[in-house]
Design an enzyme around this catalytic site. Structure first.
Site, PDB file in Angstrom:
ATOM      1  CG  ASP A   1       3.058 -10.655   8.982  1.00  0.00           C
ATOM      2  OD1 ASP A   1       3.119 -10.611   9.493  1.00  0.00           O
ATOM      3  OD2 ASP A   1       2.505 -10.606   7.954  1.00  0.00           O
TER       4      ASP A   1
ATOM      5  CD  GLU B   1       7.263  -4.147   7.486  1.00  0.00           C
ATOM      6  OE1 GLU B   1       6.933  -2.587   7.536  1.00  0.00           O
ATOM      7  OE2 GLU B   1       6.667  -4.985   7.957  1.00  0.00           O
TER       8      GLU B   1
ATOM      9  CD  GLU C   1      -0.824  -4.684   9.300  1.00  0.00           C
ATOM     10  OE1 GLU C   1      -1.590  -4.440   8.564  1.00  0.00           O
ATOM     11  OE2 GLU C   1       0.063  -4.849   9.362  1.00  0.00           O
TER      12      GLU C   1
ATOM     13  CG  HIS D   1       6.505  -9.869   8.834  1.00  0.00           C
ATOM     14  ND1 HIS D   1       5.401  -9.261   9.352  1.00  0.00           N
ATOM     15  CD2 HIS D   1       7.161  -8.851   7.733  1.00  0.00           C
ATOM     16  CE1 HIS D   1       5.701  -7.707   8.607  1.00  0.00           C
ATOM     17  NE2 HIS D   1       6.619  -8.089   8.125  1.00  0.00           N
TER      18      HIS D   1
ATOM     19  CD1 TRP E   1       8.409  -3.745  -0.805  1.00  0.00           C
ATOM     20  CD2 TRP E   1       7.595  -2.179   1.236  1.00  0.00           C
ATOM     21  NE1 TRP E   1       9.157  -4.057   0.981  1.00  0.00           N
ATOM     22  CE2 TRP E   1       7.894  -2.569   1.689  1.00  0.00           C
ATOM     23  CE3 TRP E   1       6.442  -1.044   2.488  1.00  0.00           C
ATOM     24  CZ2 TRP E   1       8.370  -2.656   3.008  1.00  0.00           C
ATOM     25  CZ3 TRP E   1       6.665  -0.731   2.858  1.00  0.00           C
ATOM     26  CH2 TRP E   1       7.563  -1.306   3.767  1.00  0.00           C
TER      27      TRP E   1
ATOM     28  CE1 TYR F   1       2.210  -1.899  -0.224  1.00  0.00           C
ATOM     29  CE2 TYR F   1       2.196  -1.870   2.189  1.00  0.00           C
ATOM     30  CZ  TYR F   1       2.427  -2.298   1.382  1.00  0.00           C
ATOM     31  OH  TYR F   1       4.046  -2.800   1.082  1.00  0.00           O
ATOM     32  CG  PHE F   2      -6.013  -1.447  -2.372  1.00  0.00           C
ATOM     33  CD1 PHE F   2      -5.329  -0.264  -3.226  1.00  0.00           C
ATOM     34  CD2 PHE F   2      -6.625  -2.033  -3.446  1.00  0.00           C
ATOM     35  CE1 PHE F   2      -4.983   0.524  -4.667  1.00  0.00           C
ATOM     36  CE2 PHE F   2      -6.606  -2.177  -4.561  1.00  0.00           C
ATOM     37  CZ  PHE F   2      -5.301  -1.377  -5.330  1.00  0.00           C
TER      38      PHE F   2
HETATM   39  C1  ACM Z   1       5.376  -4.765   3.575  1.00  0.00           C
HETATM   40  O1  ACM Z   1       4.533  -3.584   3.260  1.00  0.00           O
HETATM   41  N1  ACM Z   1       5.794  -5.020   4.439  1.00  0.00           N
HETATM   42  C2  ACM Z   1       5.977  -5.564   2.377  1.00  0.00           C
END
Ligand code: ACM
Length: 674
Positions: free
Chosen positions: A199, A323, A465, A260, A390, A415-416
């Site tokens: 990333d 993204e 993150e 990314h 997603w 999304y955990f």
């Molecule tokens: C993502 O949450 N950018 C896949």
């Protein structure tokens, strides 16, 4: 038929009528019938042999796994015997299951009979033998040292793809922690681990053809000036792949492209465009850095994929696609010329073309590309590629209708990295609370109503993150992943939240045996509030745009909206009080692209930043305005006394940091009333 036969037949019918058994197993097996024939239960304890056929290496591997975890985690010693055992034993029988079900069980299906002979696991393939052993392990773990109730279980998964995604790029995890995640995934019958290895913030996979990817791309300097990073060696990756395979889990590696890509582009700037300032490298969020589209760059990325394919034998290889910011493509005359030469509409179509190049390359090597659903907008999901959906359930339906295979990976519910409970004890993460019940309430079948068959399954994403440690990673994943496991495995007609929550205490014990410690809040237990203290987690953020539960140098995280550092308390009783606000400064290190212009700043009246308190609403009467000059810029929550003048009565309070710049990021930890 003679009349006198009736009573006897009725008795037979009564005995044969299946009685549904309550089994403390997650995900819930499809059928579990109680067997009243062994009232005292079956004592499988140390000394009970595990029996496999002499030439059955699949069963032997599964038996080793069961023997190992029984020993390590349950304190039971099951000797492994290959020869025939007459008495009580755990038997693996590798053959097609006799099922009265119209639907055959398939390779992951199994039958588990716990009766006077012990435990017998029958399955046509290794995966089914393994899942039978998993169910037995959960039953043993739920009632340690006690006989098991006799039961006949017939089981097979509802969905083929039952996945988790682990982000090792933002924060890296140790190999033992990844093994522990895999152990727990296996115990909940997951079969895919998407491993997010690259990333903007780091490249974590050793690629000998391009050593700078890790010597440069695996390292960054955090806002505290400390060097941070690391990578997985090829030997470590091979170990993890084999460890997962032994537990029925295929690792799906993910190499992000074309966006990314900052870590790779710091290593090989010639694959992209002009760089970002070194000072921004500590940022979270999405960087504008994107791979170029020259043949040399595509060839380099395909060389990376060669090495990836050599390390990861699974069919699916993820190539990101989410993204990607197209500004650098838009600004590049060379890219514009390429768009023209390829006869493409625009940069979005170019991304579709890019994804197609990679998907075809993988397909030519017998692999299948998998990518995020952003590619749908590019009109460029390559034929045969799997879509990770997603953005929305509607998007999943669109992709299904277009004939793609889809994995439902919906943000935010799957999304955990979101908080699991509202308490202040939760580890850092995104601010929205996603509980196990929220996950359990999702009906994956609803996206698939018109296209049944193409929804491959479900996947939970552990983005990191804000998840800095191994322990936090595991605590964010569980028990939510258990709820997701049941969506993936158990047929909708068998699922109900009440039944699932009745099995959660056994789940908590299971997690404890594997040294995973979710907060009590994750199991719905609220911890007692401290009188007079209002933690940030008990306040509303004013606009709730990008609310994050961020670590401070204090004991608890602070809930703050990075787009507007402003909070509203619940109604509190005021009587000309002086309140104490514990407030910290955090680094403002976020790449927000166009959203950066929409940060709400509430200017101070003086030169420096100020803490403002207003009554009822943020436009209400101003009760106080105090300078924040004395608060050190070191993330340590500092107590600031705020006299509220003549305020009385019961009111909400709006508190905000007035400043002219997004940095530093002011974060209130608590408000304390006298
Ligand atoms: C993502 O949450 N950018 C896949």
């Amino acid at each position: 038929m003679p009349a006198k036969r009736w009573p006897a037949l009725a008795a037979v019918a009564l005995i044969a009528a299946p009685v549904r058994a309550e089994v403390p197993v997650i995900p819930l097996p499809q059928t579990a019938e109680a067997d009243a024939g062994v009232p005292g239960g079956i004592a499988l304890g140390s000394g009970t042999p595990i029996m496999v056929q002499a030439d059955d290496t699949d069963a032997a591997g599964v038996a080793d796994w069961l023997g190992d975890i029984a020993h390590q985690r349950l304190g039971l010693h099951f000797p492994r015997k290959v020869q025939q055992v007459q008495g009580l034993a755990i038997r693996f029988v590798h053959k097609p299951v006799d099922s009265t079900d119209a639907k055959p069980l398939g390779g992951e299906g199994y039958r588990l009979d716990i009766d006077a002979r012990g435990a017998t696991i029958t399955a046509p393939a290794r995966a089914g033998l393994f899942y039978g052993a998993v169910t037995l392990a959960q039953l043993l773990a739920a009632t340690p040292g006690q006989p098991l109730a006799a039961v006949h279980i017939t089981d097979a998964p509802h969905y083929a793809w039952r996945g988790l995604m682990l982000d090792s790029a933002r924060h890296m995890q140790s190999v033992p922690a990844i093994e522990r995640l895999i152990d727990l995934m296996a115990l909940h019958k997951f079969n895919r681990l998407q491993w997010h290895l690259t990333d903007d913030q780091g490249w974590r996979l050793q690629i000998p053809a391009f050593p700078r990817l890790t010597s440069v791309g695996a390292w960054r300097v955090g806002p505290d000036g400390k060097r941070y990073g690391g990578f997985y060696t090829q030997a470590q990756v091979r170990h993890v792949v084999a460890y997962a395979a032994a537990r029925g889990i295929t690792i799906v590696p993910e190499i992000e492209m074309p966006g990314h890509a900052l870590a790779a582009l710091r290593a090989y700037p010639e694959w992209g465009f002009a760089g970002v300032p070194a000072s921004a490298q500590a940022d979270w969020g999405v960087f504008p850095s994107i791979f170029g589209v020259e043949p040399v760059t595509l060839k380099a990325l395909q060389t990376v994929l060669d090495e990836v394919m050599a390390l990861f034998p699974g069919r699916e290889i993820a190539t990101g696609g989410d993204e990607a910011l197209h500004d650098q493509w838009r600004a590049s005359p060379a890219v514009q010329a390429r768009i023209k030469a390829l006869g493409l509409r625009d940069e979005t179509a170019l991304q579709g073309w890019f994804a197609g190049q990679m998907a075809r390359y993988l397909a030519a090597h017998g692999r299948q590309a998998i990518g995020w659903d952003d590619l749908l907008a590019a009109g460029g999901i390559p034929e045969g590629a799997v879509v990770l959906s997603w953005h929305s359930p509607q998007g999943a339906t669109t992709a299904l209708k277009a004939g793609h295979d889809v994995v439902l990976a919906t943000d935010p519910v799957f999304y955990f990295d979101h908080r699991q409970a509202p308490g202040r004890d939760e580890p850092p993460g995104r601010g929205t609370v996603i509980t196990p019940a929220d996950i359990y309430a999702v009906d994956p079948g609803s996206v698939d109503a018109a296209t049944s068959g193409h929804l491959l399954g479900v996947q939970g994403q552990i983005w990191t993150e804000y998840v800095r440690s191994d322990a936090q990673m595991l605590a964010m994943a569980w028990p939510r992943a258990a709820a997701l496991a049941e969506l993936g495995w158990t047929t909708p007609a068998r699922r109900d939240w009440t039944g699932f929550s009745a099995r959660l205490p056994a789940e908590a014990q299971l997690l404890a045996r594997w040294q995973v410690q979710p907060t009590p809040g994750a199991f719905g237990v609220t911890t007692a509030a401290v009188a007079g203290e209002v933690p940030s987690q008990a306040m509303q953020t004013c606009s709730n745009r990008i609310a994050l539960n961020l670590p401070t140098a204090g004991e608890h995280p602070a809930l703050v909206d990075i787009m507007d550092r402003c909070w509203v308390t619940p109604p509190v009783a005021l009587d000309a009080p002086t309140i104490t606000v514990r407030i910290a400064t955090l680094p403002f290190n976020y790449q927000l692209a166009a959203d950066a212009k929409t940060i709400t700043l509430r200017p101070p009246v003086g030169n420096g930043d100020e803490l403002v308190v207003r009554q009822d609403t943020c436009d209400g009467p101003e009760l106080a305005r105090v300078p924040l000059d004395a608060v050190p810029h070191d993330a340590v929550p500092t107590a600031v006394s705020v006299p509220l003048g003549a305020a009385t009565g019961t009111h909400k309070l709006c508190l905000f940091a007035a400043s002219r710049s997004p940095a530093p990021l002011w974060a209130i930890e608590t408000v304390t009333l006298p």
